[in-house]
Design a protein around this motif. Structure first.
Motif, short mmCIF file in Angstrom:
data_model
loop_
_atom_site.label_atom_id
_atom_site.label_comp_id
_atom_site.label_asym_id
_atom_site.label_seq_id
_atom_site.Cartn_x
_atom_site.Cartn_y
_atom_site.Cartn_z
N LEU A 227 0.80 -1.23 0.00
CA LEU A 227 0.00 0.00 0.00
C LEU A 227 0.83 1.28 0.00
CD1 LEU A 227 -2.79 -1.05 2.52
CD2 LEU A 227 -2.97 -0.90 0.03
N THR A 228 2.13 1.17 0.29
CA THR A 228 2.95 2.39 0.39
C THR A 228 4.11 2.44 -0.61
OG1 THR A 228 4.45 1.43 2.04
CG2 THR A 228 2.46 2.56 2.86
N GLY A 229 4.57 1.30 -1.07
CA GLY A 229 5.74 1.29 -1.95
C GLY A 229 7.02 1.61 -1.20
N ALA A 230 6.98 1.56 0.12
CA ALA A 230 8.17 1.87 0.92
C ALA A 230 9.16 0.71 0.89
CB ALA A 230 7.76 2.16 2.36
N ARG A 231 10.40 1.02 1.18
CA ARG A 231 11.42 -0.02 1.29
C ARG A 231 11.13 -0.86 2.53
NH1 ARG A 231 13.88 4.82 0.05
NH2 ARG A 231 15.01 4.88 -1.95
N PRO A 232 11.42 -2.16 2.49
CA PRO A 232 11.18 -3.01 3.67
C PRO A 232 11.85 -2.48 4.94
CG PRO A 232 11.57 -4.38 1.75
CD PRO A 232 11.85 -2.96 1.32
N GLY A 233 13.07 -1.99 4.79
CA GLY A 233 13.78 -1.47 5.96
C GLY A 233 13.10 -0.25 6.55
N GLU A 234 12.49 0.57 5.71
CA GLU A 234 11.76 1.75 6.20
C GLU A 234 10.53 1.33 6.99
OE1 GLU A 234 12.93 4.83 2.56
OE2 GLU A 234 11.06 3.70 2.48
N LEU A 235 9.88 0.28 6.55
CA LEU A 235 8.70 -0.21 7.27
C LEU A 235 9.10 -0.82 8.61
CD1 LEU A 235 6.90 -1.91 4.24
CD2 LEU A 235 6.17 0.20 5.39
N ALA A 236 10.22 -1.54 8.61
CA ALA A 236 10.66 -2.23 9.84
C ALA A 236 11.06 -1.25 10.93
CB ALA A 236 11.82 -3.16 9.52
N THR A 237 11.49 -0.04 10.57
CA THR A 237 11.96 0.92 11.57
C THR A 237 10.91 1.97 11.94
OG1 THR A 237 12.95 2.26 9.80
CG2 THR A 237 14.37 0.65 10.88
N LEU A 238 9.70 1.85 11.39
CA LEU A 238 8.64 2.81 11.73
C LEU A 238 8.31 2.78 13.21
CD1 LEU A 238 5.99 2.41 8.86
CD2 LEU A 238 7.29 4.48 9.41
N ARG A 239 8.12 3.96 13.80
CA ARG A 239 7.67 4.08 15.18
C ARG A 239 6.23 4.60 15.19
NH1 ARG A 239 11.72 2.15 18.91
NH2 ARG A 239 13.72 2.34 17.82
N ARG A 240 5.58 4.40 16.31
CA ARG A 240 4.21 4.89 16.44
C ARG A 240 4.14 6.39 16.21
NH1 ARG A 240 0.42 7.26 16.26
NH2 ARG A 240 -1.60 7.07 17.31
N SER A 241 5.17 7.11 16.65
CA SER A 241 5.19 8.56 16.51
C SER A 241 5.35 9.01 15.05
CB SER A 241 6.33 9.16 17.34
OG SER A 241 7.58 8.60 16.96
N ASP A 242 5.73 8.09 14.16
CA ASP A 242 5.88 8.43 12.75
C ASP A 242 4.53 8.49 12.03
OD1 ASP A 242 8.70 8.55 12.79
OD2 ASP A 242 8.84 6.37 12.62
N PHE A 243 3.51 7.94 12.66
CA PHE A 243 2.19 7.89 12.04
C PHE A 243 1.28 8.96 12.64
CE2 PHE A 243 -2.17 5.97 12.46
CZ PHE A 243 -2.59 6.28 11.17
N GLU A 244 0.67 9.77 11.77
CA GLU A 244 -0.26 10.81 12.21
C GLU A 244 -1.62 10.50 11.61
OE1 GLU A 244 -2.20 13.08 13.91
OE2 GLU A 244 -0.13 13.63 14.43
N GLY A 245 -2.48 9.86 12.40
CA GLY A 245 -3.79 9.46 11.91
C GLY A 245 -4.70 10.63 11.58
N ARG A 246 -4.56 11.73 12.32
CA ARG A 246 -5.43 12.88 12.12
C ARG A 246 -5.25 13.48 10.73
NH1 ARG A 246 -4.77 18.18 12.60
NH2 ARG A 246 -2.65 17.89 13.43
N THR A 247 -4.01 13.56 10.29
CA THR A 247 -3.73 14.13 8.96
C THR A 247 -3.58 13.06 7.88
OG1 THR A 247 -1.35 14.15 9.42
CG2 THR A 247 -2.61 16.14 9.97
N GLY A 248 -3.57 11.80 8.29
CA GLY A 248 -3.44 10.72 7.32
C GLY A 248 -2.08 10.68 6.65
#
Length: 371
Positions: A227-248
């Motif tokens: 769904l994102t086309g991101a690199r696997p390593g970028e997905l593996a290092t995501l933190r909760r603070s990297d996601f902003e649900g309010r702004t999508g």
């Protein structure tokens, strides 16, 4: 008194002692000698006098057919040159050089690049035999063998080699290693014709089959890649603070730095679900046991899933990035938007996907009525 230490007969006749037997000077204040042990073996030793008049010593290695006087002389001269270049530190191993490179990247604020490099070193250097090799003693053949034994294709091996060379070059710039040694890794040329167009593309039916073959946390990781086309390593290092649900939006930190991108409705729904109840510093995508993902964790799961879904044998998690870019360009998304969303350059998009852009433009031209 000097000795003809270059002659085997002379070395064999020497009496064992702690103090080395020195040969004639190689240059002013530069000497090479041997230390004779009680077991009859000899060790080459180099000596120089620094600007303050203090004598400096360096053990070079055991004398023998494979490390004769001429080889010891070359090693001594490299040490002399390094000393003149202000390289005075203790011997540095390849693994230490790699760790110092990662820390240097972090100090420059390049956290994404640091994480990417550290991941590569963890997989191929830190616990590998090459990691224990002293940089100043490394051989070109060792580096070639290490590169050629790496998993993946030639393009992947080139990327690992380039990252390692960057670490070794930094050690030279920081005067941790004699500059003359750099010629050994410069001699390892990247594989030619390695950056060919990625050929494995999964269509909608195949992607759905792959998802069906995945379970639990691994399915979340695969879906996020789709769904994102991101690199696997970028997905593996995501933190909760990297996601902003309010702004999508979500912020990826990868080898090209940090980028905040908007999420599709499907991706937003996925990240809303996996982020529930997680602390801001927690990993966003984790394994079923809560541990962060590593490549070694998802590789075998991907092999099993692709076999069950009857996908091409070369299908890996990175294939989903290629598939996302392909679909985006075919749907008419601009190359600039695709480059920005995936954290790559326009040049790379044009190089690997220019044929898709041309095909899409040709289709749209067919709808333009001028006459």
């Amino acid at each position: 008194m000097s000795h003809e230490v270059h002659k085997v007969s002379v070395r064999n006749a020497l009496t064992p002692r702690r103090e080395p037997y020195w040969g004639p000077p190689l240059a002013e204040g530069r000497y090479i000698g041997v230390r004779k042990r009680s077991d009859g073996t000899c060790t080459w030793v180099a000596r120089l006098r620094d600007d303050d008049g203090k004598q400096r010593y360096r053990s070079l290695g055991q004398a023998g057919d494979r490390f004769d006087y001429h080889a010891a002389k070359r090693t001594a001269e490299e040490w002399f040159a390094g000393f003149e270049a202000d390289v005075h530190n203790a011997p540095l191993t390849v693994a230490q050089a790699c760790r110092e490179y990662v820390e240097d990247l972090k100090a420059e604020g390049r956290t994404g690049t640091a994480a990417d490099a550290d991941g590569r070193f963890r997989r191929t250097v830190y616990d590998n035999a090459i990691g224990k090799v002293v940089v100043e003693k490394i051989k070109t053949t060792q580096l070639k063998t290490w590169r050629n034994d790496l998993p993946g294709g030639k393009s992947s091996q080139n990327r690992y080699l380039n990252t390692l060379r960057a670490a070794l070059n930094l050690a030279v710039r920081h005067r941790r290693v004699n500059p003359a040694v750099a010629e050994r890794w410069k001699a390892v040329k990247p594989h030619s014709n390695a950056d060919k167009r990625r050929s494995i593309y999964l269509d909608l039916k195949q992607r759905r089959a792959l998802l069906k073959a995945c379970d639990g946390a691994f399915r979340d990781l695969v879906e996020a890649a789709m769904l994102t086309g991101a690199r696997p390593g970028e997905l593996a290092t995501l933190r909760r603070s990297d996601f902003e649900g309010r702004t999508g939006t979500i912020t990826f930190n990868g080898k090209t730095g940090s980028r905040s991108v908007p999420l599709s409705p499907s991706a937003l729904a996925l990240f809303n679900r996996v982020s529930k109840g997680k602390h801001p510093s927690a990993y966003l995508l984790t394994q079923d046991d809560g541990k962060p993902w590593k490549r070694s964790d998802w590789d075998h799961l991907m092999r099993d899933a692709r076999a069950e879904a009857e996908l091409p044998s070369g299908t890996v998690l990175y294939t989903l990035r290629h598939s996302w870019i392909t679909e985006a360009l075919r749907s008419g998304m601009s190359t600039l938007d695709v480059a920005r969303l995936t954290g790559t350059s326009l040049a790379m998009i044009q190089k690997h996907y220019g044929h898709l852009v041309a095909e899409s433009a040709r289709d749209r031209l067919a709808d333009v009525e001028m006459l």
